[in-house]
Design an enzyme around this catalytic site. Structure first.
Site, short mmCIF file in Angstrom:
data_model
loop_
_atom_site.label_atom_id
_atom_site.label_comp_id
_atom_site.label_asym_id
_atom_site.label_seq_id
_atom_site.Cartn_x
_atom_site.Cartn_y
_atom_site.Cartn_z
N HIS A 212 0.80 -1.23 0.00
CA HIS A 212 0.00 0.00 0.00
C HIS A 212 0.84 1.28 0.00
O HIS A 212 0.64 2.15 -0.83
CB HIS A 212 -0.94 0.00 1.20
N GLU A 252 -3.98 -4.54 9.07
CA GLU A 252 -4.21 -3.66 7.93
C GLU A 252 -3.31 -2.41 7.96
O GLU A 252 -3.78 -1.29 8.12
CB GLU A 252 -5.68 -3.25 7.84
N HIS A 254 -1.30 0.76 6.82
CA HIS A 254 -1.45 1.73 5.73
C HIS A 254 -0.22 2.62 5.65
O HIS A 254 0.83 2.20 5.20
CB HIS A 254 -2.73 2.55 5.94
N GLU A 268 -4.81 0.07 10.73
CA GLU A 268 -6.23 0.44 10.73
C GLU A 268 -7.00 -0.20 11.88
O GLU A 268 -8.07 0.27 12.26
CB GLU A 268 -6.88 0.08 9.40
#
Length: 277
Positions: A212, A252, A254, A268
């Protein structure tokens, strides 16, 4: 190697080290926080604060993707915002000292000066979905997520695009490195690098990891968050994966920010991870 976590609330997304603090945007609740506990409510729950950077004026700046603004919080705590239409998302300090952002729904880049002057520059490609942006070699470089290309814009607004070798790669994160610009291909599970003369290299990552964000390392390599893989990886200057740090199932990861020899990652699930190799 040690990994420490700091709970900050719902939906950490971007992270920046600025003014002696570590800052993060909370994309789901319309807030910005620091690891030290300072909280800034933007009074706009749907504002979706996203990418955050250290600005040129003793402040952090961040995109508000949900309500068409670029926000500012001074180191002294003063909160303000500048309106700019087009769903601002990626953000960087340009070579001219202004803030430059991608306008995802307008197929354009925006420029915001520290005193609030706004201008926009079309990229000339419809539906390209410009995502992240960085400054390198005196110009602006940005990923075209739906255009499957890397864009390059001069300060005067002239645009060059470089199609990616891999079809449907979905480029997202991008950052300036020592020998070119690093970027990630979230749909192709690869890291790429493009040189100032437009040469593109691609390097493989684990299948299904969905990289990401990317941040340059001091030795010419880079750090990459693996959103689906729940991990952070380290690449050397030749594009080889030399380390992987597990951040937990469902974490998650980022945005990330390099802080000396360590790295901060926004998870996240509700925390910031501090990785100290």
């Amino acid at each position: 190697m040690s990994v420490s976590e700091y709970a900050v609330g719902d939906g950490p997304y971007g992270v920046a080290v600025a003014g002696g603090e570590v800052w993060t945007t909370l994309v789901h609740t319309g807030r910005v926080m620091t690891v030290s506990g300072r909280q800034f409510d933007l009074d706009a729950p749907e504002s979706r604060p996203s990418v955050i950077v250290d600005g040129p004026d003793d402040a952090v700046w961040f995109t508000r993707n949900g309500d068409g603004r670029v926000g500012r919080i001074g180191y002294d705590g003063a909160v303000s915002a500048v309106e700019i239409a087009g769903a601002p998302y990626g953000l960087c300090v340009g070579p001219d000292g202004a803030l430059w952002c991608t306008l995802m729904s307008a197929d354009a880049l925006g420029r915001v000066t520290a005193d609030g002057e706004v201008s926009t520059y079309p990229i000339g490609i419809s539906g390209a979905f410009p995502a992240m942006i960085t400054s390198y070699d005196g110009e602006l470089w940005f990923t075209l997520n739906q255009g499957n290309a890397i864009g390059r814009m001069t300060l005067g607004g002239s645009v060059t695009t470089y199609p990616l070798p891999t079809e449907g790669a979905g480029p997202v994160g991008i950052c300036a490195g020592a020998a070119g610009v690093w970027f990630v291909e979230i749909l192709a599970d690869r890291v790429g690098r493009i040189s100032a003369d437009g040469k593109i290299e691609e390097f493989p990552l684990p299948a299904g990891s969905k990289p990401h964000a990317v941040a340059a390392a001091a030795d010419g390599g880079c750090w990459v968050t693996l959103w689906a893989g729940g991990a952070l990886v380290r690449l050397d200057a030749q594009g080889n994966v030399i380390a992987e740090y597990a951040l937990g199932e469902g974490s998650e990861p980022h945005g990330l920010a390099v802080d000396g020899d360590s790295v901060w990652v926004a998870l996240e699930k509700g925390s910031l991870a501090h990785i100290q190799p």
